[in-house]
Motif scaffolding. Structure first.
Motif, PDB file in Angstrom:
ATOM      1  N   GLN A  40       5.212   5.829 -11.733  1.00 46.50           N
ATOM      2  CA  GLN A  40       5.458   4.827 -10.706  1.00 46.50           C
ATOM      3  C   GLN A  40       4.379   4.934  -9.632  1.00 46.50           C
ATOM      4  O   GLN A  40       3.921   6.028  -9.321  1.00 46.50           O
ATOM      5  CB  GLN A  40       6.842   5.035 -10.071  1.00 46.50           C
ATOM      6  CG  GLN A  40       7.992   4.812 -11.039  1.00 46.50           C
ATOM      7  CD  GLN A  40       9.350   4.974 -10.374  1.00 46.50           C
ATOM      8  OE1 GLN A  40       9.454   5.431  -9.247  1.00 46.50           O
ATOM      9  NE2 GLN A  40      10.404   4.578 -11.082  1.00 46.50           N
ATOM     10  N   LYS A  41       4.007   3.804  -9.078  1.00 49.33           N
ATOM     11  CA  LYS A  41       3.000   3.776  -8.026  1.00 49.33           C
ATOM     12  C   LYS A  41       3.542   3.027  -6.824  1.00 49.33           C
ATOM     13  O   LYS A  41       4.083   1.925  -6.952  1.00 49.33           O
ATOM     14  CB  LYS A  41       1.711   3.110  -8.509  1.00 49.33           C
ATOM     15  CG  LYS A  41       0.597   3.099  -7.467  1.00 49.33           C
ATOM     16  CD  LYS A  41      -0.633   2.337  -7.949  1.00 49.33           C
ATOM     17  CE  LYS A  41      -1.707   2.306  -6.876  1.00 49.33           C
ATOM     18  NZ  LYS A  41      -2.876   1.478  -7.264  1.00 49.33           N
ATOM     19  N   LYS A  42       3.394   3.643  -5.651  1.00 46.00           N
ATOM     20  CA  LYS A  42       3.810   3.015  -4.400  1.00 46.00           C
ATOM     21  C   LYS A  42       2.621   2.942  -3.465  1.00 46.00           C
ATOM     22  O   LYS A  42       1.994   3.965  -3.170  1.00 46.00           O
ATOM     23  CB  LYS A  42       4.937   3.820  -3.747  1.00 46.00           C
ATOM     24  CG  LYS A  42       5.425   3.237  -2.423  1.00 46.00           C
ATOM     25  CD  LYS A  42       6.520   4.097  -1.812  1.00 46.00           C
ATOM     26  CE  LYS A  42       6.972   3.533  -0.466  1.00 46.00           C
ATOM     27  NZ  LYS A  42       8.018   4.386   0.157  1.00 46.00           N
ATOM     28  N   ASP A  43       2.286   1.740  -2.993  1.00 44.78           N
ATOM     29  CA  ASP A  43       1.139   1.537  -2.104  1.00 44.78           C
ATOM     30  C   ASP A  43       1.602   1.186  -0.703  1.00 44.78           C
ATOM     31  O   ASP A  43       2.514   0.379  -0.516  1.00 44.78           O
ATOM     32  CB  ASP A  43       0.241   0.409  -2.634  1.00 44.78           C
ATOM     33  CG  ASP A  43      -0.489   0.787  -3.904  1.00 44.78           C
ATOM     34  OD1 ASP A  43      -1.009   1.918  -3.971  1.00 44.78           O
ATOM     35  OD2 ASP A  43      -0.532  -0.044  -4.832  1.00 44.78           O
ATOM     36  N   THR A  44       0.952   1.801   0.274  1.00 47.19           N
ATOM     37  CA  THR A  44       1.136   1.431   1.671  1.00 47.19           C
ATOM     38  C   THR A  44      -0.244   1.153   2.254  1.00 47.19           C
ATOM     39  O   THR A  44      -1.244   1.163   1.532  1.00 47.19           O
ATOM     40  CB  THR A  44       1.841   2.542   2.469  1.00 47.19           C
ATOM     41  OG1 THR A  44       0.995   3.701   2.507  1.00 47.19           O
ATOM     42  CG2 THR A  44       3.169   2.915   1.827  1.00 47.19           C
TER      43      THR A  44
END
Length: 217
Positions: A40-44
């Protein structure tokens, strides 16, 4: 420094018997690491967080942009201080934890810190988090491998495969971490300094001798 991905991650340890190969994941044009499929990838605004279950542990990779006004470090000793500050910050976020086996390592021409954070909430078994921190002027990369104490003897191969998969592009070199490898004065500086001291000493001696010499009538 951002809050490291410690508590908010779901620490879900893979217990299935399937076998999948690690696949390269490009974090940016400079750094690549291999993860299991299905990550999973989470970008901020400032960071990208990658997470995935392994067979025995949980893998987390964080790519974080440093502050825009981040000054270039001058020497390797400055880098060492910066990495130690990161370690202290991570340790401070986790109660009842201690950083263990802190040591230096290298990836290509870059210096990094490796350590293990052991934590115990008193209600369950000890959890270990193996960290590798790679700092550059513009980006800091954090590689984390989480596992329970009961699997300490079986995670070694998977952890090694994970950390050993980190690849650095030829364009990312040590001078993206600090400016100079010099540990003291250069040879030219030493010659100039000691040469100047020698000339000054000669002038002093000449003046003293002249003052002591009797006048000739």
């Amino acid at each position: 420094m951002k809050r490291i991905f410690l508590i908010i991650i779901p620490v879900l340890f893979a217990i299935t018997g399937f076998c999948q190969d690690l696949k390269p994941v490009k974090l940016d044009s400079d750094v690549t690491v291999s993860l299991f499929p299905g990550y999973q990838k989470k970008d901020t605004t400032k960071e990208s967080i990658y997470s995935v279950n392994g067979l025995y542990g949980f893998m987390v990779v964080i790519r974080e942009l440093n502050a825009k006004d981040n000054a270039q470090l001058k020497k390797a000793s400055d880098l060492n201080k910066t990495l130690k500050t990161y370690i202290k910050g991570i340790q401070a976020q986790e109660e009842n934890s201690a950083a263990e086996n802190v040591r230096d390592t290298t990836i290509s021409t870059l210096k990094a810190k490796v350590f293990t954070l052991a934590s115990n909430d008193g209600q369950s078994e000890v959890t270990y988090r193996n960290f590798l921190i790679l700092y550059t002027r513009y980006v800091t990369y954090t590689f984390e491998y989480v596992y329970p104490q009961s699997r300490a003897d079986i995670v070694k191969a998977e952890y090694k495969a994970f950390i050993s998969s980190i690849r650095i592009s030829p364009g990312l070199t040590w001078n993206e971490q600090y400016l100079t490898k010099a540990t003291g004065m250069s040879s030219i500086t030493k010659i100039e300094l000691f040469g100047g001291i020698g000339v000054a000493l000669i002038l002093v001696i000449v003046l003293v001798v002249r003052k002591r010499s009797p006048a000739i009538s």
